[in-house]
Design an enzyme around this catalytic site. Structure first.
Site, short mmCIF file in Angstrom:
data_model
loop_
_atom_site.label_atom_id
_atom_site.label_comp_id
_atom_site.label_asym_id
_atom_site.label_seq_id
_atom_site.Cartn_x
_atom_site.Cartn_y
_atom_site.Cartn_z
N HIS A 168 -16.54 2.93 12.54
CA HIS A 168 -15.30 3.37 13.17
C HIS A 168 -15.33 3.02 14.66
O HIS A 168 -16.24 3.44 15.38
CB HIS A 168 -15.13 4.88 13.00
CG HIS A 168 -13.89 5.42 13.65
ND1 HIS A 168 -12.63 5.13 13.20
CD2 HIS A 168 -13.73 6.21 14.74
CE1 HIS A 168 -11.74 5.73 13.96
NE2 HIS A 168 -12.39 6.39 14.91
N GLY B 241 -16.56 6.05 19.71
CA GLY B 241 -16.40 7.39 20.29
C GLY B 241 -15.59 8.27 19.36
O GLY B 241 -15.06 7.81 18.34
N LYS C 152 -10.01 5.06 22.70
CA LYS C 152 -10.54 3.73 22.37
C LYS C 152 -9.44 2.68 22.30
O LYS C 152 -9.56 1.59 22.88
CB LYS C 152 -11.31 3.79 21.05
CG LYS C 152 -12.51 4.72 21.04
CD LYS C 152 -13.27 4.67 19.75
CE LYS C 152 -12.46 5.19 18.56
NZ LYS C 152 -12.14 6.64 18.69
N SER C 153 -8.38 2.99 21.57
CA SER C 153 -7.30 2.00 21.41
C SER C 153 -6.57 1.75 22.71
O SER C 153 -6.16 0.62 23.01
CB SER C 153 -6.33 2.47 20.32
OG SER C 153 -6.96 2.52 19.06
N ASP D 41 -9.86 0.40 14.94
CA ASP D 41 -10.11 1.54 14.05
C ASP D 41 -11.29 1.32 13.11
O ASP D 41 -12.25 2.08 13.14
CB ASP D 41 -8.84 1.89 13.26
CG ASP D 41 -8.98 3.22 12.55
OD1 ASP D 41 -9.54 4.15 13.15
OD2 ASP D 41 -8.53 3.33 11.40
N GLU E 286 -3.35 0.97 16.38
CA GLU E 286 -2.65 2.24 16.44
C GLU E 286 -2.92 2.87 17.80
O GLU E 286 -4.07 3.15 18.15
CB GLU E 286 -3.11 3.19 15.33
CG GLU E 286 -2.39 4.53 15.38
CD GLU E 286 -3.00 5.56 14.43
OE1 GLU E 286 -2.56 6.73 14.48
OE2 GLU E 286 -3.92 5.20 13.68
N ARG F 183 -27.81 7.19 36.05
CA ARG F 183 -27.15 6.72 37.27
C ARG F 183 -27.70 5.37 37.73
O ARG F 183 -26.99 4.60 38.35
CB ARG F 183 -27.31 7.77 38.38
CG ARG F 183 -26.63 9.09 38.05
CD ARG F 183 -26.69 10.04 39.23
NE ARG F 183 -25.93 9.52 40.37
CZ ARG F 183 -25.88 10.12 41.56
NH1 ARG F 183 -26.55 11.24 41.77
NH2 ARG F 183 -25.18 9.58 42.53
#
Length: 323
Positions: free
Chosen positions: A143, A158, A164-165, A182, A207, A250
């Site tokens: 995914h 994530g 994400k999209s 997706d 999407e 960091r």
């Protein structure tokens, strides 16, 4: 489980590309082409005629055809019966080459189809191996969103609704290319290469929350899409909060990895918070990964500079004390 593909499916997909036609009757089409039949054993799914180490697809080129035709009928019969002890399930003759009719009939009796290709020896072997490397590759689905960023295959993952999209859409608008949204299909096409692609049904589509389904090809053109790409870098998007604020590296001198299909890939955790330009950060991560591939590590460079500065200060202090 050993990857395999039925001969009927193989012919449906690749008969035109390999320019194949039946020399024998259409027999044994439900048999399986596979890489190996025994645990701990391995062989190419396709190779030239070899009775010692037989492949599922046996190719008959110029040298093989000439050798077989020089044998007398009894020697041909013995040769083929030895061949049949292996995993062979289909024979293909290259352009201008053939098998004796008696050997074709012997193959038919064993439910082994014989085909003729219009390709030359090397073309037939190279193309067959190339196509089978994908058809028989170990695969899995993950995914996330998969893109090409600066010639690297970057997989963005994530939790749902982390963005994400939206991030992928921002990267596409900056000239990078979408491979899948997706659901990403990963296949291990060689021992050290995992390739990512989009399931056929989802190709071209994304999407985006608030917009719904969008067609990237229609919006940005064909150049905004890429069919497949070897995986190079994994970026995990994580919402930044008070609990995890201190968990992120960091300096960047710790190399985290994640396994996909048995291979380890560099993995970066990217904190998501209002005001952060995530598209620029992903581009920077890709550029930094390219530098690391070429042997440069910014964190190690900074630490080396600090050590040099400390050494110079110590020399200056020691010199002052001696005076």
């Amino acid at each position: 489980m050993i990857p395999s593909i039925k001969i009927s499916e193989f012919l449906n997909q690749y008969q035109h590309k390999l320019k194949l036609a039946f020399t024998s009757r259409q027999v044994g089409l439900e048999r399986d082409i596979m890489l190996s039949r025994q645990v701990g054993d391995s062989f190419d799914a396709a190779d030239y005629f070899n009775v010692i180490r037989t492949s599922s697809i046996v190719l008959v080129g110029h040298q093989e055809s000439r050798y077989i035709h020089k044998l007398n009928p009894q020697e041909q019969n013995n040769l083929f019966r030895t061949l049949f002890r292996g995993p062979v399930c289909i024979l293909i003759c290259s352009q201008g080459n053939s098998l004796p009719e008696a050997m074709v009939q012997l193959c038919e009796a064993r439910d082994i189809a014989v085909l003729q290709s219009a390709l030359s020896d090397s073309e037939l072997l190279d193309n067959t191996r190339y196509l089978l490397s994908r058809a028989l590759a170990e695969s899995t689905t993950e995914h996330g969103v998969y893109l090409e960023v600066y010639s690297l295959g970057v997989f963005i993952t994530g939790k749902a609704a982390v963005g994400k999209s939206e991030l992928a859409l921002a990267l596409i608008s900056r000239g990078h290319r979408l491979i899948s949204d997706d659901i990403t299909l990963f296949s291990r096409i060689t021992p050290d290469v995992v390739e990512g692609s989009s399931p056929q049904l989802l190709t071209d589509f994304m999407e985006v929350r608030g917009l719904g389904v969008v067609n990237v090809r229609a919006m940005f053109g064909a150049n905004a899409l890429k069919r497949s790409m070897p995986l190079s870098l994994i970026i995990k998007m994580v919402a930044l909060d008070k609990e995890n604020r201190s968990e992120f590296d960091r300096l960047g001198n710790k190399q985290n990895t994640r396994a996909i299909l048995g291979l380890q890939f560099p993995a970066i955790t990217l904190p998501v918070a209002p005001g952060r330009n995530l598209a620029v950060l992903v581009e920077a991560a890709a550029r930094n990964h390219l530098l690391q591939i070429n042997g440069y590590n910014a964190a190690e460079d900074l630490i080396a500079r600090q050590n040099q500065a400390i050494a110079r200060d110590n020399e200056t202090s020691n010199g002052a004390c001696e005076e």
